[in-house]
Design a protein around this motif. Structure first.
Motif, PDB file in Angstrom:
ATOM      1  N   LEU A  91       0.823  -1.211   0.000  1.00  0.00           N
ATOM      2  CA  LEU A  91       0.000   0.000   0.000  1.00  0.00           C
ATOM      3  C   LEU A  91       0.858   1.263   0.000  1.00  0.00           C
ATOM      4  O   LEU A  91       0.482   2.279  -0.599  1.00  0.00           O
ATOM      5  N   LEU A 105      -5.155   6.524  -3.168  1.00  0.00           N
ATOM      6  CA  LEU A 105      -4.415   5.335  -3.590  1.00  0.00           C
ATOM      7  C   LEU A 105      -4.758   4.977  -5.026  1.00  0.00           C
ATOM      8  O   LEU A 105      -5.861   5.261  -5.497  1.00  0.00           O
ATOM      9  N   ASN A 106      -3.825   4.315  -5.701  1.00  0.00           N
ATOM     10  CA  ASN A 106      -4.102   3.728  -7.008  1.00  0.00           C
ATOM     11  C   ASN A 106      -4.370   2.246  -6.779  1.00  0.00           C
ATOM     12  O   ASN A 106      -3.467   1.411  -6.842  1.00  0.00           O
ATOM     13  N   LYS A 107      -5.621   1.912  -6.460  1.00  0.00           N
ATOM     14  CA  LYS A 107      -5.976   0.539  -6.076  1.00  0.00           C
ATOM     15  C   LYS A 107      -5.762  -0.437  -7.232  1.00  0.00           C
ATOM     16  O   LYS A 107      -6.256  -0.230  -8.338  1.00  0.00           O
ATOM     17  N   VAL A 113     -12.022  -3.253  -1.516  1.00  0.00           N
ATOM     18  CA  VAL A 113     -11.784  -2.040  -0.739  1.00  0.00           C
ATOM     19  C   VAL A 113     -12.024  -2.268   0.748  1.00  0.00           C
ATOM     20  O   VAL A 113     -11.490  -1.557   1.591  1.00  0.00           O
ATOM     21  N   VAL A 123      -8.594  -3.059   1.435  1.00  0.00           N
ATOM     22  CA  VAL A 123      -7.698  -1.904   1.456  1.00  0.00           C
ATOM     23  C   VAL A 123      -7.807  -1.125   2.758  1.00  0.00           C
ATOM     24  O   VAL A 123      -6.799  -0.773   3.368  1.00  0.00           O
ATOM     25  N   LYS A 145     -14.099  -4.802  -6.666  1.00  0.00           N
ATOM     26  CA  LYS A 145     -12.862  -5.552  -6.447  1.00  0.00           C
ATOM     27  C   LYS A 145     -12.027  -5.638  -7.720  1.00  0.00           C
ATOM     28  O   LYS A 145     -10.798  -5.496  -7.684  1.00  0.00           O
ATOM     29  N   SER A 148      -9.682  -1.146 -11.028  1.00  0.00           N
ATOM     30  CA  SER A 148      -8.477  -0.494 -10.502  1.00  0.00           C
ATOM     31  C   SER A 148      -8.675   1.023 -10.529  1.00  0.00           C
ATOM     32  O   SER A 148      -9.633   1.525 -11.091  1.00  0.00           O
ATOM     33  N   LEU A 151      -8.640   5.834  -5.418  1.00  0.00           N
ATOM     34  CA  LEU A 151      -9.542   5.574  -4.294  1.00  0.00           C
ATOM     35  C   LEU A 151      -9.204   6.557  -3.184  1.00  0.00           C
ATOM     36  O   LEU A 151      -8.036   6.666  -2.787  1.00  0.00           O
TER      37      LEU A 151
END
Length: 315
Positions: A91, A105-107, A113, A123, A145, A148, A151
């Protein structure tokens, strides 16, 4: 794993928790309790608001009395904590922006999440484990999920309330990039189709187009045509679950490698993409910063797999 029993709690809501979703409220109050446990007690009606059953997305109002049933606060041993830490250190590498109020964040695709429905942690739980000294960390919004992209996480209650107000009043702009099956019509720019959540005959949760559903609107813009697919920029005006995916399907152009709403795209036409995941990426979010009151745009670059997919299609 040791645990500590907690008696029934009755909590009266004040300004601090106004408009907060009940599932998020419970997550904050029961920090050591798995998310799956929270959704289970909500589903069973063990959590009551004003002595009535409520849904997980119920928003609290001032004066509500929330009954929280007896529960266990779980205390993890050092070995389990170390295993989780090794899995969540990534992370720190995907933070796009951070200040005293928000984290962006760049999930990655494939990571939820939040925990629940068989997922131990997501996350937000991982971020709390990485930042144990932070008294407040909450999701501002959600991503599927398999999706991407950018977030937002709030670090203060006032920040969360401000951003939720902006979302509710449609002052937050989210842009996505997606690759859809087939050649999207250049004149199809807006889809307004009501959506409703249903359970399929196989017990799987699905979202369907239905005239009796919630009003939903998505704007689509063609960015680039390929031989068998189209790269689109998408702006959801409303923010319902799976909205972009279902609206794309409704238009007859499902998103590539959407296992829930898409087609079987295992033919040779798409082998060149090298894709093995949903091509849906939250590329930017624009909002008013709760502290500075200035407009702010945070962008998330495509991951290596999506970049390679586009490179292969162009070459």
């Amino acid at each position: 794993m040791k645990n500590k029993f907690c008696d029934v709690q009755n909590i009266t809501i004040n300004n601090k928790n106004l408009n907060q979703r009940i599932d998020n409220f419970l997550s904050l109050k029961l920090k050591k309790v798995p998310k799956s446990f929270i959704y289970r007690i909500l589903r069973k009606g063990e959590v009551r608001v004003n002595k009535k059953r409520i849904k997980p997305f119920y928003k609290l109002t001032i004066g509500d009395v929330v009954r929280i049933p007896p529960s266990y606060f779980f205390k993890e041993n050092k070995k389990i904590s170390l295993i989780k830490k090794n899995r969540i250190d990534f992370l720190n590498k995907i933070i796009l922006y951070e200040d005293d109020f928000i984290i962006a964040l760049n999930k990655p695709s494939g990571i939820a999440v939040h925990g629940g429905s068989g997922i131990n942690f997501g996350v937000i739980e991982a971020l709390r484990a990485l930042r144990p000294n932070f008294s407040f960390l909450e999701l501002v919004h959600r991503l599927d999920k398999d999706t991407s992209g950018v977030l937002l996480i709030a670090k203060k209650r006032s920040t969360l309330r401000s951003l939720h107000d902006q979302l509710r009043n449609k002052h937050v702009k989210k842009d996505y990039l997606t690759l859809v099956y087939g050649i999207w019509p250049s004149n199809l720019n807006i889809i307004k189709v009501p959506l409703v959540k249903k359970i399929s005959k196989y017990g799987k949760f699905m979202v369907c187009a239905d005239t009796n559903g919630k009003i939903s609107e998505t704007h689509f813009q063609v960015k680039e045509y390929f031989k068998y697919s189209t790269l689109m920029k998408v702006n959801p005006i409303t923010g319902h679950t799976h909205q972009i995916r279902v609206h794309a399907l409704h238009a007859g152009h499902p998103i590539l490698y959407d296992k829930r709403y898409g087609n079987d795209l295992s033919d040779d036409n798409f082998m060149i993409t090298e894709l093995n995941r949903l091509f849906l990426h939250a590329c930017s979010i624009t909002f008013i910063h709760p502290q500075t009151k200035k407009s702010m745009c945070i962008k998330a670059p495509l991951d290596e797999l999506l970049q390679r997919c586009l490179f292969n299609l162009r070459n």
